[in-house]
Design a protein around this motif. Sequence first.
Motif, PDB file in Angstrom:
ATOM      1  N   ALA A  55     -14.783   1.808  -6.876  1.00  0.00           N
ATOM      2  CA  ALA A  55     -14.966   1.872  -8.325  1.00  0.00           C
ATOM      3  C   ALA A  55     -13.846   2.648  -9.024  1.00  0.00           C
ATOM      4  N   TRP A  56     -13.039   3.375  -8.282  1.00  0.00           N
ATOM      5  CA  TRP A  56     -11.986   4.190  -8.887  1.00  0.00           C
ATOM      6  C   TRP A  56     -10.852   3.367  -9.473  1.00  0.00           C
ATOM      7  N   VAL A  57     -10.554   2.227  -8.877  1.00  0.00           N
ATOM      8  CA  VAL A  57      -9.429   1.392  -9.333  1.00  0.00           C
ATOM      9  C   VAL A  57      -9.856  -0.065  -9.340  1.00  0.00           C
ATOM     10  N   SER A  58      -9.028  -0.915  -9.871  1.00  0.00           N
ATOM     11  CA  SER A  58      -9.344  -2.345  -9.892  1.00  0.00           C
ATOM     12  C   SER A  58      -9.301  -2.904  -8.470  1.00  0.00           C
ATOM     13  N   PRO A  59      -9.986  -4.011  -8.221  1.00  0.00           N
ATOM     14  CA  PRO A  59      -9.941  -4.617  -6.883  1.00  0.00           C
ATOM     15  C   PRO A  59      -8.512  -4.969  -6.447  1.00  0.00           C
ATOM     16  N   GLU A  60      -7.688  -5.406  -7.378  1.00  0.00           N
ATOM     17  CA  GLU A  60      -6.312  -5.748  -7.045  1.00  0.00           C
ATOM     18  C   GLU A  60      -5.528  -4.510  -6.615  1.00  0.00           C
ATOM     19  N   ALA A  61      -5.715  -3.407  -7.344  1.00  0.00           N
ATOM     20  CA  ALA A  61      -5.029  -2.165  -7.004  1.00  0.00           C
ATOM     21  C   ALA A  61      -5.513  -1.635  -5.658  1.00  0.00           C
ATOM     22  N   LEU A  62      -6.815  -1.728  -5.410  1.00  0.00           N
ATOM     23  CA  LEU A  62      -7.354  -1.274  -4.132  1.00  0.00           C
ATOM     24  C   LEU A  62      -6.781  -2.104  -2.989  1.00  0.00           C
ATOM     25  N   SER A  63      -6.699  -3.403  -3.188  1.00  0.00           N
ATOM     26  CA  SER A  63      -6.129  -4.287  -2.163  1.00  0.00           C
ATOM     27  C   SER A  63      -4.681  -3.920  -1.880  1.00  0.00           C
ATOM     28  N   PHE A  64      -3.910  -3.660  -2.922  1.00  0.00           N
ATOM     29  CA  PHE A  64      -2.524  -3.258  -2.741  1.00  0.00           C
ATOM     30  C   PHE A  64      -2.446  -1.931  -1.997  1.00  0.00           C
ATOM     31  N   GLY A  65      -3.285  -0.980  -2.363  1.00  0.00           N
ATOM     32  CA  GLY A  65      -3.281   0.335  -1.713  1.00  0.00           C
ATOM     33  C   GLY A  65      -3.648   0.250  -0.242  1.00  0.00           C
ATOM     34  N   VAL A  66      -4.651  -0.556   0.082  1.00  0.00           N
ATOM     35  CA  VAL A  66      -5.058  -0.729   1.477  1.00  0.00           C
ATOM     36  C   VAL A  66      -3.931  -1.397   2.266  1.00  0.00           C
ATOM     37  N   SER A  67      -3.282  -2.376   1.678  1.00  0.00           N
ATOM     38  CA  SER A  67      -2.159  -3.049   2.337  1.00  0.00           C
ATOM     39  C   SER A  67      -1.021  -2.072   2.599  1.00  0.00           C
ATOM     40  N   GLU A  68      -0.708  -1.260   1.617  1.00  0.00           N
ATOM     41  CA  GLU A  68       0.359  -0.267   1.766  1.00  0.00           C
ATOM     42  C   GLU A  68      -0.012   0.758   2.834  1.00  0.00           C
ATOM     43  N   LEU A  69      -1.266   1.172   2.860  1.00  0.00           N
ATOM     44  CA  LEU A  69      -1.733   2.108   3.887  1.00  0.00           C
ATOM     45  C   LEU A  69      -1.601   1.494   5.276  1.00  0.00           C
ATOM     46  N   ALA A  70      -1.966   0.222   5.416  1.00  0.00           N
ATOM     47  CA  ALA A  70      -1.854  -0.469   6.705  1.00  0.00           C
ATOM     48  C   ALA A  70      -0.395  -0.524   7.156  1.00  0.00           C
ATOM     49  N   CYS A  71       0.501  -0.857   6.241  1.00  0.00           N
ATOM     50  CA  CYS A  71       1.927  -0.918   6.587  1.00  0.00           C
ATOM     51  C   CYS A  71       2.437   0.438   7.066  1.00  0.00           C
ATOM     52  N   ARG A  72       2.096   1.478   6.325  1.00  0.00           N
ATOM     53  CA  ARG A  72       2.561   2.812   6.693  1.00  0.00           C
ATOM     54  C   ARG A  72       1.962   3.261   8.026  1.00  0.00           C
ATOM     55  N   ALA A  73       0.698   2.920   8.259  1.00  0.00           N
ATOM     56  CA  ALA A  73       0.046   3.301   9.519  1.00  0.00           C
ATOM     57  C   ALA A  73       0.693   2.583  10.701  1.00  0.00           C
ATOM     58  N   VAL A  74       0.989   1.306  10.559  1.00  0.00           N
ATOM     59  CA  VAL A  74       1.622   0.549  11.643  1.00  0.00           C
ATOM     60  C   VAL A  74       3.012   1.100  11.923  1.00  0.00           C
ATOM     61  N   VAL A  75       3.775   1.404  10.898  1.00  0.00           N
ATOM     62  CA  VAL A  75       5.116   1.967  11.090  1.00  0.00           C
ATOM     63  C   VAL A  75       5.031   3.318  11.796  1.00  0.00           C
ATOM     64  N   ALA A  76       4.110   4.177  11.355  1.00  0.00           N
ATOM     65  CA  ALA A  76       3.961   5.497  11.978  1.00  0.00           C
ATOM     66  C   ALA A  76       3.544   5.374  13.444  1.00  0.00           C
ATOM     67  N   LEU A  77       2.609   4.488  13.714  1.00  0.00           N
ATOM     68  CA  LEU A  77       2.148   4.291  15.086  1.00  0.00           C
ATOM     69  C   LEU A  77       3.246   3.674  15.954  1.00  0.00           C
ATOM     70  N   ALA A  78       4.027   2.776  15.390  1.00  0.00           N
ATOM     71  CA  ALA A  78       5.131   2.164  16.131  1.00  0.00           C
ATOM     72  C   ALA A  78       6.169   3.216  16.513  1.00  0.00           C
ATOM     73  N   ARG A  79       6.460   4.105  15.590  1.00  0.00           N
ATOM     74  CA  ARG A  79       7.414   5.182  15.904  1.00  0.00           C
ATOM     75  C   ARG A  79       6.859   6.099  16.985  1.00  0.00           C
ATOM     76  N   GLU A  80       5.584   6.411  16.877  1.00  0.00           N
ATOM     77  CA  GLU A  80       4.940   7.284  17.861  1.00  0.00           C
ATOM     78  C   GLU A  80       4.947   6.651  19.253  1.00  0.00           C
ATOM     79  N   ARG A  81       4.686   5.351  19.317  1.00  0.00           N
ATOM     80  CA  ARG A  81       4.634   4.627  20.600  1.00  0.00           C
ATOM     81  C   ARG A  81       6.005   4.140  21.059  1.00  0.00           C
ATOM     82  N   ASP A  82       7.005   4.253  20.200  1.00  0.00           N
ATOM     83  CA  ASP A  82       8.337   3.728  20.466  1.00  0.00           C
ATOM     84  C   ASP A  82       8.277   2.227  20.765  1.00  0.00           C
TER      85      ASP A  82
END
Length: 98
Positions: A55-82
Motif C-alpha cells: 500500500a505504500w507505493v503504486s503496484p508499478e513502483a513496487l514491481s520495479f523495486g522488487v525487480s531492482e532488489l532481485a538484480c542487486r541480490a543476484v549480483v551480490a550473491l554472484a560476487r560472493e560465490r565468484d
Amino acid sequence: MFDTIRRYTARLRTSERAQPQGTVERRAHNLFEAAAVYVAARVEDDQDRIEEAAAWVSPEALSFGVSELACRAVVALARERDESPGAVARDLLGLPAA
C-alpha cells in the motif's frame, strides 16, 4: 510573480506545521523501502506486512523495486560465490546449468 510564489510556499509551510491534534504524521515511503519490506514479508509469510508494504507505493513502483532488489541480490550473491550472475539466477530458480 516572485511575491506570489513566496506567498504560496509560505502557506504550504504553515499548513504542514498546523496539523490538528491527534493526527499522526505519516512519512512517505520510497519504492525501495517498500520493496525491501515486501520481499522480507513474503519470505516470512507475513500477510499483514505484505499488504502494508504494497500500500505504500503504486503496484508499478513496487514491481520495479522488487525487480531492482532481485538484480542487486543476484549480483551480490554472484560476487560472493565468484560465479556469473546468470549461473546464480538459474541456481536460485532451480534451473539446470546452461
